[in-house]
Scaffold this active site. Structure first.
Site, PDB file in Angstrom:
ATOM      1  N   GLN A 181      29.956  44.856  38.032  1.00 42.43           N
ATOM      2  CA  GLN A 181      30.670  44.234  39.164  1.00 42.43           C
ATOM      3  C   GLN A 181      30.420  44.963  40.483  1.00 42.43           C
ATOM      4  O   GLN A 181      30.965  44.563  41.515  1.00 42.43           O
ATOM      5  CB  GLN A 181      32.182  44.187  38.887  1.00 42.43           C
ATOM      6  CG  GLN A 181      32.577  43.347  37.691  1.00 42.43           C
ATOM      7  CD  GLN A 181      32.217  41.876  37.823  1.00 42.43           C
ATOM      8  OE1 GLN A 181      31.941  41.373  38.915  1.00 42.43           O
ATOM      9  NE2 GLN A 181      32.201  41.164  36.707  1.00 42.43           N
ATOM     10  N   ASP A 191      29.671  51.246  33.549  1.00 42.55           N
ATOM     11  CA  ASP A 191      29.453  49.802  33.586  1.00 42.55           C
ATOM     12  C   ASP A 191      29.549  49.366  35.053  1.00 42.55           C
ATOM     13  O   ASP A 191      30.630  49.351  35.629  1.00 42.55           O
ATOM     14  CB  ASP A 191      30.535  49.116  32.729  1.00 42.55           C
ATOM     15  CG  ASP A 191      30.540  47.606  32.886  1.00 42.55           C
ATOM     16  OD1 ASP A 191      29.738  47.060  33.683  1.00 42.55           O
ATOM     17  OD2 ASP A 191      31.372  46.956  32.208  1.00 42.55           O
TER      18      ASP A 191
END
Lengths: 120, 405
Positions: B200, B197
């Site tokens: 960010q 993921d």
């Protein structure tokens, strides 16, 4: 400051009727899972009137101040009248509030309604 | 990087919040958009709009070329090839796609899927569901007191084998940047596919998929100056070739009969229906904008602001900071709490000063629970934030503390 008027700050700093009743006739807990606010409302009844009210809980200033203020307002009132207490009355009693926080302000009222619903 | 020049590219920053200028410190939730992105999308709708991949007329061919051009730009950003870029709606869809298809193709009853305690719900719940569907076991690697992944536990969990490791490149709550290259090596030795993921990190620092060593990578357009409604799943091409489709319908097929169908080759196998082509054009413009700024400079700017935040927050005795204290070990965000004060009160009071921060569980409830709090405040920065804005945040926090303590 907008959203945190003197009424809220006063009840947040010096909560009234915070704690537990020794033998409550009515009691309910409401929580807002999203933010972790919890309010427990306890009532003692004399006939059809509220003779004592206390709250306990944790969370944001608005939810806790609202619970404190509500305990003051309902003491001595007939149970029938409390069932009619509207959201708007609670919100205006707290003074100026930002709309994003009305669920905090109403948590104690929801607990009160839940407590009144019991054994009816 | 000239932050004042950058700010002039973002029209929304001219807006007032009550009597104050907007101090936007919530870019980890979504970023603002530069004029270049807004105009690229408006220009597409004005001049080039047509459905893609049905190019029997000139306009549709132009739209298709722009859509595929955006794919090539994203591939260039990651050092990948265009056929490895799948356009989806966002990180959440990318991770659901990964969990569903990898679950089908690689995970069987009794197998193990590994996640971490610092995952966003988007990289946790899809794996819970995949494990449930396949009858597999889901294991979560804990974090240390300092808010880093517990490396020894990670090695221990992987030593008994796993089919998938799903982990975040940087925690959206702690800011912690995980050492994905090392973690990928360990996972690969155990025979696991690594899904990262990167919501960010891709917007904020140079990310090269070959250096990272993972097998799949997910991120969103709207956190990187692009529009909502578009995100990216990158995966090694041979892995994409192996995987079954996630959504089915138009665009993703090779041949359809009444009793069955065959699939198109990746990436189209994973892009059922009309894709978000105008959003892709916007994302392409965002990639161009970030590349012009230079992602090394973007990262350096973030680190400078986070350092100022960490210094300012740490020296206030009424504030607790979560996560690593070294700014170079974090993404561009800091989570904190004011002693005895609910984060929602802090966020509401800061809003009165025009300062926008996030407060809550940040879609990471297991992590918030692990930290032993109900919620946290989070301030996050990006290319358009200034040191002065960090000072405004700090003085607004002092004021909130004065009011609520």
């Amino acid at each position: 400051m907008k959203g945190y008027g003197e009424i809220i700050l006063d009840h947040w700093r010096r909560p009234r009727n915070k704690g537990r009743l020794p033998a409550p006739d009515r009691e309910a807990v409401e929580a807002n899972a999203l933010c972790g606010d919890v309010v427990r409302m306890q009532l003692e009844l004399e006939g059809t009137r509220v003779s004592a009210a206390m709250f306990d809980g944790q969370g944001c200033a608005i939810s806790q101040a609202a619970a404190s203020l509500l305990t003051e307002r309902i003491k001595g009132k007939p149970v029938g009248q409390l069932a009619q207490l509207a959201d708007q009355e609670m919100l205006s009693a707290l003074g100026e509030l930002t709309s994003t926080r009305s669920s905090c302000a109403l948590l104690a009222l929801w607990a009160l309604r839940q407590a009144l619903k019991e054994d009816q | 990087m000239d932050v004042h020049a950058v700010r002039r590219d973002f029209p929304i920053l001219g807006r007032q919040q009550g009597d104050n200028p907007l101090v936007y410190l919530d870019s980890a939730a979504t970023s603002h958009k530069p004029t270049a992105v807004i105009e690229a999308m408006a220009a597409f709708y004005r001049r080039s709009n047509a459905n893609v991949h049905r190019a029997l007329y000139e306009l549709a061919a132009e739209a298709t070329e722009m859509y595929e051009g955006a794919r090539a730009k994203v591939a260039g950003l990651l050092g990948a090839s265009a056929e490895e870029i799948v356009f989806v709606r966002g990180t959440t869809e990318a991770l659901n796609l990964a969990a569903y298809t990898l679950g089908e193709a690689r995970v069987q009853a009794g197998d193990s899927i590994v996640v971490t305690e610092m995952e966003h719900h988007a990289n946790l719940v899809p794996w819970q569901q995949a494990a449930r569907r396949q009858g597999a076991r889901l294991q979560a690697v804990p974090i240390t007191e300092g808010g880093e992944l517990d490396f020894a536990s990670y090695e221990r969990v992987l030593s008994s084998g796993a089919k998938v490791v799903a982990l975040t490149h940087a925690s959206n709550l702690l800011g912690t940047i995980n050492p994905v290259p090392e973690l990928s090596d360990i996972a690969h030795r155990a025979g696991a596919v690594v899904v990262v993921d990167a919501a960010q990190t891709v917007p904020h620092m140079p990310v090269s998929v070959s250096e990272l060593g993972a097998d799949m990578l997910a991120f969103s357009g709207h956190k990187m100056l692009g529009p909502t409604g578009i995100g990216v799943l990158w995966a090694r091409h041979e892995l994409l070739e192996e995987l079954p489709p996630y959504m089915t319908g138009g665009e993703m097929i090779s041949e359809v009969h009444l009793d069955g169908a065959t699939w198109a080759r990746p990436p189209r196998r994973f892009e059922a229906g009309t894709p978000p082509f105008a959003q892709a054009v916007g994302l392409g413009a965002a990639v161009d904008y970030l590349s012009q700024l230079g992602l090394r400079d973007v990262r350096a700017h973030d680190v400078g602001l986070v350092q100022r935040m960490l210094e300012g927050l740490s020296c206030r005795p009424y504030i607790s900071v979560y996560g690593p204290l070294d700014p170079s070990a974090r993404a561009g965000l800091v989570s904190f709490n004011l002693r005895g004060v609910h984060p929602h009160d802090v966020a509401t009071l800061l809003d009165q000063e025009g300062v926008a921060i996030r407060a809550g569980h940040h879609c990471a409830q297991p992590l918030v629970r692990r930290l032993g709090v109900a919620a946290t405040c989070r301030a996050s920065c990006y290319v358009y934030n200034t040191g002065g804005e960090v000072e405004t945040l700090l003085s607004a926090l002092d004021e909130a503390w004065r009011i609520l303590r």
